[in-house]
Design a protein around this motif. Structure first.
Motif, PDB file in Angstrom:
ATOM      1  N   GLN A 100       0.823  -1.213   0.000  1.00 42.66           N
ATOM      2  CA  GLN A 100       0.000   0.000   0.000  1.00 42.66           C
ATOM      3  C   GLN A 100       0.857   1.263   0.000  1.00 42.66           C
ATOM      4  O   GLN A 100       0.334   2.355  -0.225  1.00 42.66           O
ATOM      5  N   ARG A 101       2.143   1.115   0.290  1.00 36.91           N
ATOM      6  CA  ARG A 101       3.099   2.234   0.281  1.00 36.91           C
ATOM      7  C   ARG A 101       2.603   3.419   1.109  1.00 36.91           C
ATOM      8  O   ARG A 101       2.644   4.570   0.678  1.00 36.91           O
ATOM      9  N   PHE A 102       2.115   3.099   2.300  1.00 35.13           N
ATOM     10  CA  PHE A 102       1.687   4.087   3.290  1.00 35.13           C
ATOM     11  C   PHE A 102       0.417   4.837   2.885  1.00 35.13           C
ATOM     12  O   PHE A 102       0.000   5.745   3.593  1.00 35.13           O
ATOM     13  N   ALA A 103      -0.196   4.482   1.753  1.00 36.41           N
ATOM     14  CA  ALA A 103      -1.352   5.239   1.267  1.00 36.41           C
ATOM     15  C   ALA A 103      -2.603   4.980   2.092  1.00 36.41           C
ATOM     16  O   ALA A 103      -3.436   5.869   2.265  1.00 36.41           O
TER      17      ALA A 103
ATOM     18  N   VAL B 147       9.656   0.307   7.606  1.00 38.38           N
ATOM     19  CA  VAL B 147      10.703   0.270   6.583  1.00 38.38           C
ATOM     20  C   VAL B 147      10.092   0.607   5.231  1.00 38.38           C
ATOM     21  O   VAL B 147       9.267  -0.146   4.709  1.00 38.38           O
ATOM     22  N   ALA B 148      10.495   1.728   4.670  1.00 38.53           N
ATOM     23  CA  ALA B 148       9.999   2.103   3.355  1.00 38.53           C
ATOM     24  C   ALA B 148      10.692   1.269   2.282  1.00 38.53           C
ATOM     25  O   ALA B 148      11.883   0.967   2.400  1.00 38.53           O
ATOM     26  N   PRO B 149       9.991   0.879   1.234  1.00 36.29           N
ATOM     27  CA  PRO B 149      10.631   0.112   0.155  1.00 36.29           C
ATOM     28  C   PRO B 149      11.621   0.983  -0.607  1.00 36.29           C
ATOM     29  O   PRO B 149      11.490   2.209  -0.646  1.00 36.29           O
ATOM     30  N   LEU B 150      12.604   0.351  -1.222  1.00 34.26           N
ATOM     31  CA  LEU B 150      13.622   1.079  -1.971  1.00 34.26           C
ATOM     32  C   LEU B 150      13.007   1.892  -3.106  1.00 34.26           C
ATOM     33  O   LEU B 150      13.470   2.991  -3.428  1.00 34.26           O
TER      34      LEU B 150
ATOM     35  N   LEU C 246      14.070   5.284   5.778  1.00 35.62           N
ATOM     36  CA  LEU C 246      13.925   5.716   4.394  1.00 35.62           C
ATOM     37  C   LEU C 246      15.229   5.436   3.658  1.00 35.62           C
ATOM     38  O   LEU C 246      16.311   5.557   4.242  1.00 35.62           O
ATOM     39  N   LYS C 247      15.157   5.097   2.384  1.00 32.12           N
ATOM     40  CA  LYS C 247      16.337   4.557   1.700  1.00 32.12           C
ATOM     41  C   LYS C 247      16.891   5.470   0.597  1.00 32.12           C
ATOM     42  O   LYS C 247      17.578   5.003  -0.301  1.00 32.12           O
ATOM     43  N   HIS C 248      16.586   6.755   0.716  1.00 37.43           N
ATOM     44  CA  HIS C 248      17.171   7.732  -0.194  1.00 37.43           C
ATOM     45  C   HIS C 248      17.553   8.966   0.621  1.00 37.43           C
ATOM     46  O   HIS C 248      16.735   9.476   1.402  1.00 37.43           O
ATOM     47  N   GLU C 249      18.752   9.471   0.431  1.00 30.31           N
ATOM     48  CA  GLU C 249      19.207  10.630   1.202  1.00 30.31           C
ATOM     49  C   GLU C 249      18.314  11.839   0.991  1.00 30.31           C
ATOM     50  O   GLU C 249      18.162  12.674   1.889  1.00 30.31           O
ATOM     51  N   ALA C 250      17.726  11.957  -0.184  1.00 31.43           N
ATOM     52  CA  ALA C 250      16.890  13.119  -0.480  1.00 31.43           C
ATOM     53  C   ALA C 250      15.638  13.188   0.393  1.00 31.43           C
ATOM     54  O   ALA C 250      14.967  14.230   0.441  1.00 31.43           O
ATOM     55  N   TRP C 251      15.302  12.112   1.080  1.00 31.60           N
ATOM     56  CA  TRP C 251      14.166  12.138   2.007  1.00 31.60           C
ATOM     57  C   TRP C 251      14.452  13.016   3.220  1.00 31.60           C
ATOM     58  O   TRP C 251      13.531  13.572   3.828  1.00 31.60           O
ATOM     59  N   TYR C 252      15.711  13.102   3.599  1.00 38.10           N
ATOM     60  CA  TYR C 252      16.029  13.714   4.887  1.00 38.10           C
ATOM     61  C   TYR C 252      16.141  15.224   4.782  1.00 38.10           C
ATOM     62  O   TYR C 252      17.205  15.817   4.922  1.00 38.10           O
ATOM     63  N   THR C 253      15.002  15.856   4.548  1.00 39.06           N
ATOM     64  CA  THR C 253      14.906  17.304   4.490  1.00 39.06           C
ATOM     65  C   THR C 253      14.422  17.832   5.842  1.00 39.06           C
ATOM     66  O   THR C 253      13.941  17.076   6.692  1.00 39.06           O
ATOM     67  N   HIS C 254      14.532  19.143   6.023  1.00 40.63           N
ATOM     68  CA  HIS C 254      14.027  19.751   7.258  1.00 40.63           C
ATOM     69  C   HIS C 254      12.524  19.524   7.390  1.00 40.63           C
ATOM     70  O   HIS C 254      12.010  19.324   8.501  1.00 40.63           O
TER      71      HIS C 254
ATOM     72  N   THR D   1      14.179   8.703  13.425  1.00 38.68           N
ATOM     73  CA  THR D   1      14.783   8.464  12.120  1.00 38.68           C
ATOM     74  C   THR D   1      15.787   7.324  12.250  1.00 38.68           C
ATOM     75  O   THR D   1      16.705   7.397  13.078  1.00 38.68           O
ATOM     76  N   VAL D   2      15.622   6.273  11.472  1.00 34.60           N
ATOM     77  CA  VAL D   2      16.525   5.124  11.558  1.00 34.60           C
ATOM     78  C   VAL D   2      17.859   5.484  10.912  1.00 34.60           C
ATOM     79  O   VAL D   2      17.912   5.968   9.778  1.00 34.60           O
ATOM     80  N   THR D   3      18.939   5.241  11.639  1.00 35.53           N
ATOM     81  CA  THR D   3      20.284   5.458  11.120  1.00 35.53           C
ATOM     82  C   THR D   3      21.058   4.138  11.206  1.00 35.53           C
ATOM     83  O   THR D   3      20.498   3.105  11.530  1.00 35.53           O
ATOM     84  N   GLY D   4      22.374   4.180  10.943  1.00 35.36           N
ATOM     85  CA  GLY D   4      23.190   2.971  11.020  1.00 35.36           C
ATOM     86  C   GLY D   4      23.993   2.769   9.752  1.00 35.36           C
ATOM     87  O   GLY D   4      24.334   3.725   9.048  1.00 35.36           O
ATOM     88  N   GLU D   5      24.304   1.525   9.442  1.00 35.20           N
ATOM     89  CA  GLU D   5      25.069   1.172   8.245  1.00 35.20           C
ATOM     90  C   GLU D   5      24.129   0.500   7.240  1.00 35.20           C
ATOM     91  O   GLU D   5      23.442  -0.459   7.581  1.00 35.20           O
TER      92      GLU D   5
END
Length: 269
Positions: free
Chosen positions: A82-85, A111-114, A143-151, A164-168
Motif C-alpha cells: 500500500q506504500r503508506f497510502a 521500513v519504506a521500500p527502496l 527511508l532509503k534515499h538521502e533526499a528524504w532527509y529534508t528539514h 529516524t533510523v540510522t546505522g550502516e
C-alpha cells in the motif's frame, strides 16, 4: 551518558548459531529463550510477513527475560504494497495484536521500500501517514534515499516523536547517517547495521568489524546525552558476524559509560 542502550540482532531464527549461541540439545522453539539471555532486544522480522496469531505473540512474550524489548516491523502490506497510502484497518489490527507483548513491546519499525522515491506525491502520502500514527506507541522510520532527509520531513517526524533510523546500509552514506544522529527526531534512537558501506581505498575490501565499532562508539556515546534510550540491531551477517559485532559494540558502549561515570564522580568530589 544517561540513555539506556539496547543492542541486538534482526531476528533470532539463526540455525548457524546452534553449538555457538544456542545449545545443540534444544529445539528451535527454545531459541528465543536462549537469545533473550544474551541480548536485551530483538528486531521482530516475523510481523513484516503477516499478522501473527495471538498464541504466538503470547509465547514470544512469555519466553523472554524481564526488561526485554521486541521491535516489531510493520507489515509489508502497509509499507510495501500500500506504500503508506492506506492501512487504517490493518494498522489497527496489527497494534491490537502486537500490544499483547505488554511491557516487552519496544519501538515499531516502519521500513519504506527502496522504490519509494522522495517525490512530491510520496512526501505528501508519508506525511499524512506519520501524522495519523497513534501517539501511545513508539515509531521508527527507515527511508532509503538521502533526499528524504529534508528539514520538512524531519520536522514532521519530530512533531510525532518518530525516530529516524540510522546505522550502516547500502543506500545512504555513513557521513549522512552520523550527521542525522546529531539531531534526533524523537526522544529515543533506532539504528540498524545491515552491513558495511565503507571500503578501504588501498585494498578495496570492506572495513573490519573492529573498525566499524570504533567509528560508531563515540557518536553513540554523544547520542546517549540527547535521548532517553537507544535501540540498535545488526543483521546476522553484518560486518561478517552480527553476533560478535553486537556484543563488541555493546561492550564498548558499556565501557565508555563506566569511564564517564567514574570521571563525573571524581569531578564531583
Amino acid at each position: 551518558m544517561i540513555a539506556n542502550v539496547k543492542l541486538g540482532i534482526q531476528g533470532w531464527h539463526h540455525p548457524e548459531w546452534v553449538g555457538r549461541a544456542y545449545p545443540t540439545n534444544i529445539s528451535s522453539s527454545e531459541w528465543l529463550v536462549q537469545y533473550s539471555r544474551r541480548f536485551s532486544t530483538v528486531e521482530l522480522d516475523d510481523t513484516f510477513y503477516g499478522l501473527p496469531a495471538e498464541p504466538v505473540v503470547r509465547r514470544w512474550r512469555d519466553s523472554v527475560q524481564p526488561g526485554f524489548s521486541f521491535a516489531p516491523k510493520l507489515p509489508q502490506q502497509i509499507t510495501h504494497e500500500q506504500r503508506f497510502a492506506t492501512g487504517g484497518a490493518l494498522l489497527g489490527r496489527f497494534l491490537d495484536r502486537i500490544s499483547l507483548l505488554g511491557e516487552n513491546l519496544g519501538p515499531i519499525l516502519l521500513v519504506a521500500p527502496l522504490g519509494f522515491q522522495p517525490e512530491a506525491e510520496n512526501r505528501a502520502i508519508l506525511c499524512r501517514f506519520v501524522e495519523q500514527l497513534p501517539a501511545d506507541f513508539r515509531w521508527a522510520l527507515e527511508l532509503k534515499h538521502e533526499a528524504w532527509y529534508t528539514h520538512e520531513i524531519q520536522d514532521v517526524l519530530a512533531k510525532r516523536n518518530v525516530a529516524t533510523v540510522t546505522g550502516e546500509s547500502r543506500w545512504i552514506r555513513r557521513t549522512s547517517m552520523l550527521k542525522l544522529l546529531e539531531q534526533p527526531s524523537a526522544d529515543f534512537a533506532f539504528l540498524r547495521w545491515n552491513g558495511p558501506i565503507e571500503v578501504k581505498p588501498q585494498s578495496g575490501q570492506p572495513e573490519s568489524a573492529e573498525t566499524v565499532t570504533a567509528v560508531w562508539k563515540e557518536p553513540l556515546a554523544r547520542l546517549c546525552e540527547l535521548v532517553s534510550s537507544v535501540y540498535g540491531y545488526f543483521h546476522v551477517r553484518a560486518l561478517g558476524d552480527g553476533l560478535r559485532s553486537a556484543k563488541d559494540l555493546q561492550y564498548s558502549i558499556d565501557e565508555l559509560r563506566l569511564k564517564t561515570s567514574v570521571s563525573a564522580d571524581q569531578e564531583s568530589r
